[in-house]
Design an enzyme around this catalytic site. Structure first.
Site, PDB file in Angstrom:
ATOM      1  N   HIS B  57       0.824  -1.217   0.000  1.00 13.82           N
ATOM      2  CA  HIS B  57       0.000   0.000   0.000  1.00 13.82           C
ATOM      3  C   HIS B  57       0.851   1.258   0.000  1.00 13.82           C
ATOM      4  CE1 HIS B  57      -3.220  -2.714   0.899  1.00 13.82           C
ATOM      5  NE2 HIS B  57      -2.717  -3.046   2.077  1.00 13.82           N
ATOM      6  N   HIS B 219      -6.685  -4.512  -1.515  1.00 14.52           N
ATOM      7  CA  HIS B 219      -5.896  -5.741  -1.432  1.00 14.52           C
ATOM      8  C   HIS B 219      -6.024  -6.606  -2.670  1.00 14.52           C
ATOM      9  CE1 HIS B 219      -6.512  -4.503   2.747  1.00 14.52           C
ATOM     10  NE2 HIS B 219      -5.323  -4.996   2.951  1.00 14.52           N
TER      11      HIS B 219
END
Ligand SMILES: Nc1ncnc2c1ncn2[C@@H]1O[C@H](COP(=O)(O)OP(=O)(O)O)[C@@H](O)[C@H]1O
Ligand SMILES: Nc1ncnc2c1ncn2[C@@H]1O[C@H](COP(=O)(O)OP(=O)(O)O)[C@@H](O)[C@H]1O
Ligand SMILES: [Mg+2]
Ligand SMILES: [Mg+2]
Ligand SMILES: [Mg+2]
Ligand SMILES: [Mg+2]
Lengths: 213, 333, 333, 213
Positions: B57, B219
């Site tokens: 991320h 994700h």
């Protein structure tokens, strides 16, 4: 029938191998409804367990299982890390100090492990999680044993019901875990955690089966 | 899989190494665990802020460690929550005597791992509180389920709780303002293409050349549904309709806005989205107080973006305006 | 072509609109031309800095307009130099009486358009000087050819000349320090995948799943040659070998380093590249004084990166360290 | 043979159409060795010219051409904007105030335009640019006219030689413009700017041909 410390160590080592073999399979299942890492996560964890194994050899079964749980907690991460970690730690607690396991020990361990998972994850049967393989397996284990049919048969039956539980996860929508974000879209896909739980139970069954031959 | 890496299994380790090379004046790493803390941790007399999550991320979360934001970030494997021992070490390293606030995104894994660490730290006598961010309106909220995910809006929690802690506020006060942010925060995202977890080697899902995925998380997981591709204006309207109605944001509200790129959407396209969001909000008489456009919480090389809206009051405005100096978030007052 | 746009022909116009919505406190747009200037332009008693180029390189160049860097950015069509009238208007808007420096990347088109604008502004009595950035060592330098391209290293010219101008230096001094930067600056890049100019609708070149393009510029044009894919360490070594030898950078040198993402390479991978570059430089006893990792000058959604090295002396260090506050480049002193 | 203001306006309008038709073709050529925008750039410029055309109608040929050049300079950008812009502006300078063009005017215009391009871009024949179409065309125009073979034939021959120049660009490496970054790798590809220059000359030839029928 009784399982020794050595049996427990063998089973854990077998589980590590089964997870390694199924790393891609479990990851692919997770790709469909999760984030494509379940096999990777568990494999990382059980590889670490295998590496630490030599340090457990002289310990009792309770200590071994607690240690396995702690290694899993500190290496797996994600949802399955704390859950399987708690599972093994709680099992270890129940048989603390023991060097052999009888049928009652095994039921008590499984029971404690599963309630640990439920407490930690706040999920229940039907939420499309590992519980959907474990809970039917535990029930079947208990009822087969109570009919006096012996550990080998009981664990075989438990593995069977775990497998049915895995198949059942295809038909339901996830309520917990990452797959829950998919809602109805998760229907039709098999839960990766239920699958890994089944694989572990099946590994125990296979070991016990060989042991008795 | 075309990636600028050496070995799929070493991605996190090597990334952290490169990260530390880049920002030696901001950060240091704890020994033996993948935890990055402020160079000067613990900061005496300041509540410590700990966040983290899976890797993949970037710049979240390690990029937000620094003055005015986090004290520590725990880095898990790609898309995998960090483990309790990592988080526990982070808590210990940043507790300056005033306690530690955990900022957790609402994923089963993250919540469990952070809570286990909290229990461990509490046994050491450290005061630990937590907040759980669940800004993603794509997912239906329900007490029977895990509930909503935490996505890019989390950066607003870091920024505002960070500013409050920097002012010397008490742990309870920092927690309270973090919860105010969470209560007033809504986000939603979409994707044009999936991403590839290095160790998995292939995308989690595939999309046709004319398909987009709506309601995506961070994700690489599939979103809520799939659609035919459409223009930026229509895409923005679809996301905004869900975001606006949820709080709801109303005529006259003042908001902070984040247009967050998920990895490979060019900044130019994020600005086009920003134009559409602004025109949408103008139509509803909602006033944008401050705007952030860029890659704040990504999903590897996913193409797509998310919109986050935070409803502001005077306190939130002044904390949002406070200066911040971290590798990935710098702001002059 | 999967893009977050409304209409391929309106990309630049809509992007500018979204950009202005995002940064009203930093910038304003000139009427009728695609030129963005500091909100407060012209700044009295300060040399004006004008740069620009084709669009598609966001955040370059408009993102660098602000305190400590540029005064104006001229935005051309995607990958197309801005036109002389744009640049002329920019010069007029930022001349605060001390003259204007044009920072031009060495492309035939850019050079010609900027020089035509310079002639026009000089006819108005404005003092205009120019520097031409040509940091890309991929291209052989020769007086018979156009010479080398200007790529991401240009940001160092903006930063350092910007700091010098902010100090109140004279036009000639600002030009001189800009030229010192250019003389000590070398860059090189590579790509994993091409990019798609929106109005063209398809990539300029194609690469197989196992091919990479070395010596790439920032306009989606092919590079110097093609290779089989290899690891980050090997890729970095190939680029660094050419960069280092060219100046040359020597044992004991201090450098500023930029790892620049071309569009869709994840920040995590840029950090892995940064690790490799640092280890490479350690091996040569070249000391990294300051590092920048991120997307500074992109090529739409191209996947790939470039490395820029700037050899520093005391003057360059102190100007590099000066504070800057622009939409895309913020730095505390 | 003489060209009138109206002929010049018609030719410009025809060129706009030819560029529009070849927008993708020129862009594709630029994709191979440049940045995939030559057709897009010129089309944007000539569309702007077409839009401004009504304002030129009452002007002399010199003013029309200068205005076309200025519109191109301010709308095309890139390398071809200043180059074609300068080309048209210089042509306009040479015939400032005129309402008809004879053969000498046409040669003088083309000569002035081409030197403008060379001054601006500092390139010469053999660098793989638009000059490789224009210079042979200009030479052929002059020699055909000097043989007294008339404008129609001369421009036709010029267009022919421009085309040969375009083909020749395939065999050489670029020294100027974006393609120069490719070095030897640019060999085998046809230069987009030479191609657009040929298309414009060919458009003039076709117009003159029709005019004389
Ligand atoms: N709350 C929960 N209780 C029990 N099992 C859960 C829960 N949440 C997730 N799981 C199980 O964890 C599995 C996913 O594990 P994994 O992929 O390793 O973690 P993550 O979802 O964090 O990526 C799911 O397939 C599911 O069986
Ligand atoms: N220095 C120069 N002199 C003459 N023509 C040039 C020069 N540089 C480039 N060109 C011409 O310009 C063409 C490219 O134009 P275009 O693609 O519109 O601009 P850019 O290269 O800026 O993208 C080339 O094909 C070449 O014919
Ligand atoms: Mg998972
Ligand atoms: Mg995970
Ligand atoms: Mg161009
Ligand atoms: Mg071009």
């Amino acid at each position: 029938m009784i399982l020794t410390t050595n049996d427990v160590l063998n089973i854990i080592s077998n589980i590590s191998e089964v997870i390694e073999t199924n790393r891609q399979y479990l990851t692919d299942l997770d790709a469909a409804i999760g984030d494509a890492d379940h096999g990777i996560n568990l494999d990382r964890g059980f590889k670490a367990v295998k590496e630490k194994m030599p340090q457990f050899l002289d310990k009792d079964i309770g200590a071994i299982l607690k240690n396995v749980g702690m290694v899993l907690v500190s290496t797996v991460g994600g949802a399955s890390g704390p859950l399987y970690g708690t599972f093994f730690m709680r099992m270890g607690n129940v048989v603390s100090g023991k060097n052999t396991l009888d049928e009652n020990d095994i039921v008590a361990m499984f029971e404690a492990g599963l309630s640990g998972i439920k407490e930690r994850g706040k999920a229940q049967a039907g939420d499309k999680t590992m519980i959907d393989a474990m809970e039917p397996a535990l029930n079947e284990l208990k009822s087969t044993l109570s009919e006096g049919r012996g550990l080998k048969e009981a664990i075989e039956a438990a593995a069977n019901d775990a497998y049915n539980g895995v198949l059942m996860t295809k038909d339901i929508a996830a309520k917990k875990g990452r797959a829950s974000y998919l809602g109805e879209r998760s229907i039709g896909h098999q839960d990766p955690g239920a699958t890994s739980a089944y694989l572990m139970i099946k590994t125990v069954a296979d070991y016990v089966d060989k042991l008795q031959q | 899989m075309k990636k600028l890496i050496n070995n799929p299994d070493e991605v996190v380790k090597e990334m952290i190494s490169g990260f530390l090379y880049a920002y030696p004046s901001y950060l240091r790493k704890l020994d033996n665990v993948d935890v990055v803390v402020r160079k000067t941790s613990p900061v005496d007399g300041k509540v410590g802020l700990v966040s983290g999550g899976g890797s993949g991320h970037e710049p979240a979360h390690a990029g937000y460690v620094g003055k005015g934001m986090l004290d520590a970030a725990c880095l898990g494997a790609v898309f995998t929550s960090p483990t309790p021992d990592q988080i526990y070490e982070a808590i210990r390293a940043v507790d300056g005597g005033k306690g530690v606030l955990l900022i957790i995104k609402n994923y089963t894994g993250d919540v469990m791992n952070f809570e286990m660490a909290k229990e461990m730290a509490e046994m050491d006598g450290i005061k630990v509180l937590e907040v759980i961010v669940d800004d993603d309106v794509a997912v239906e909220n329900s007490t029977y389920t895990q509930g909503r995910r935490g996505i890019a809006g989390t950066i607003f929690v870091h920024k505002i709780a960070g500013a409050k802690a920097e002012e010397g506020a008490e742990l309870e006060e920092v927690k309270e303002v973090a919860e105010k942010v969470i209560k007033n925060l809504r986000s939603m995202g979409m994707a044009f293409t999936p991403c590839i977890v290095p160790a998995a080697g292939k995308p989690s899902f595939t999309l046709d050349e004319d398909e987009i995925e709506i309601g995506i998380g961070i994700h690489g997981e599939p979103g809520t549904h799939r659609e035919k591709i459409k223009g930026a204006k229509e895409i923005v309207a679809e996301l905004m309709d869900k975001i606006i109605i949820d709080l709801p944001f109303r005529d006259g509200d003042e908001v902070a806005l984040m247009i967050n790129g998920l990895g490979s959407t060019p900044l130019s396209e994020l600005f086009i989205a920003n134009k559409e969001v602004n025109e949408y909000l103008l139509g509803k008489n909602i006033n944008v107080y401050k705007t952030y456009v860029g890659e704040y919480m990504t999903s590897l090389e996913m193409s797509g973006f998310s919109i986050s809206l935070l409803k502001l009051d005077e306190e939130l405005k002044s904390l949002l305006d406070a200066s911040a100096d971290t590798p990935a978030f710098k702001q002059f007052k």
